[in-house]
Design a protein around this motif. Sequence first.
Motif, PDB file in Angstrom:
ATOM      1  N   LYS A  20      -7.770   4.645  -1.826  1.00 52.40           N
ATOM      2  CA  LYS A  20      -6.559   3.941  -1.414  1.00 52.40           C
ATOM      3  C   LYS A  20      -5.913   3.275  -2.617  1.00 52.40           C
ATOM      4  O   LYS A  20      -6.579   2.797  -3.520  1.00 52.40           O
ATOM      5  CB  LYS A  20      -6.874   2.890  -0.354  1.00 52.40           C
ATOM      6  CG  LYS A  20      -7.308   3.495   0.954  1.00 52.40           C
ATOM      7  CD  LYS A  20      -7.505   2.439   2.001  1.00 52.40           C
ATOM      8  CE  LYS A  20      -7.929   3.078   3.301  1.00 52.40           C
ATOM      9  NZ  LYS A  20      -8.159   2.092   4.341  1.00 52.40           N
TER      10      LYS A  20
ATOM     11  N   ASP B   4       0.834  -1.199   0.000  1.00 53.23           N
ATOM     12  CA  ASP B   4       0.000   0.000   0.000  1.00 53.23           C
ATOM     13  C   ASP B   4       0.873   1.255   0.000  1.00 53.23           C
ATOM     14  O   ASP B   4       0.412   2.355   0.214  1.00 53.23           O
ATOM     15  CB  ASP B   4      -0.937   0.004   1.204  1.00 53.23           C
ATOM     16  CG  ASP B   4      -0.200   0.017   2.532  1.00 53.23           C
ATOM     17  OD1 ASP B   4       1.042   0.073   2.539  1.00 53.23           O
ATOM     18  OD2 ASP B   4      -0.881  -0.041   3.572  1.00 53.23           O
TER      19      ASP B   4
ATOM     20  N   TRP C 254      -6.942   1.078  -7.476  1.00 50.96           N
ATOM     21  CA  TRP C 254      -7.508   2.159  -6.683  1.00 50.96           C
ATOM     22  C   TRP C 254      -8.884   1.722  -6.219  1.00 50.96           C
ATOM     23  O   TRP C 254      -9.656   1.169  -6.989  1.00 50.96           O
ATOM     24  CB  TRP C 254      -7.675   3.426  -7.516  1.00 50.96           C
ATOM     25  CG  TRP C 254      -6.407   4.057  -7.936  1.00 50.96           C
ATOM     26  CD1 TRP C 254      -5.729   5.048  -7.282  1.00 50.96           C
ATOM     27  CD2 TRP C 254      -5.655   3.772  -9.114  1.00 50.96           C
ATOM     28  NE1 TRP C 254      -4.601   5.371  -7.978  1.00 50.96           N
ATOM     29  CE2 TRP C 254      -4.529   4.605  -9.109  1.00 50.96           C
ATOM     30  CE3 TRP C 254      -5.804   2.871 -10.161  1.00 50.96           C
ATOM     31  CZ2 TRP C 254      -3.570   4.588 -10.109  1.00 50.96           C
ATOM     32  CZ3 TRP C 254      -4.857   2.845 -11.159  1.00 50.96           C
ATOM     33  CH2 TRP C 254      -3.763   3.693 -11.132  1.00 50.96           C
ATOM     34  N   SER C 255      -9.195   1.988  -4.985  1.00 51.73           N
ATOM     35  CA  SER C 255     -10.530   1.691  -4.485  1.00 51.73           C
ATOM     36  C   SER C 255     -11.360   2.967  -4.537  1.00 51.73           C
ATOM     37  O   SER C 255     -10.847   4.053  -4.804  1.00 51.73           O
ATOM     38  CB  SER C 255     -10.467   1.171  -3.050  1.00 51.73           C
ATOM     39  OG  SER C 255     -10.051   2.204  -2.184  1.00 51.73           O
TER      40      SER C 255
ATOM     41  N   SER D 267     -12.494   4.488  -2.093  1.00 54.73           N
ATOM     42  CA  SER D 267     -12.061   5.377  -1.016  1.00 54.73           C
ATOM     43  C   SER D 267     -10.756   6.087  -1.355  1.00 54.73           C
ATOM     44  O   SER D 267     -10.269   6.904  -0.592  1.00 54.73           O
ATOM     45  CB  SER D 267     -11.889   4.592   0.288  1.00 54.73           C
ATOM     46  OG  SER D 267     -10.864   3.638   0.148  1.00 54.73           O
TER      47      SER D 267
END
Length: 80
Positions: A65, A18, A60-61, A63
């Motif tokens: 992230k 991450d 990519w989410s 949210s």
Amino acid sequence: MRHLAPVLLSAWILWLTDGKSWSPHGGFETKKDCEIGLHDELRLLRMGRMKVNVETNTIWSFSGKIARYLCLPDTVNPKR
């Protein structure tokens, strides 16, 4: 047919990061098998409506992230 091997006995490890930490996400006997596993994982994430860049193996989410997958030989530890 690819074979998912235990991470400790594998020649190639699929890592997930991450940007702050790394974690092993799977173990494979060959680089090709690891790359297939990586692309299978990205395909599943895309089906789950995640935004995926297959050239950089980045996701990519909703949210915002970001995470990245990377196949490395078992002799390389990205945590160092």
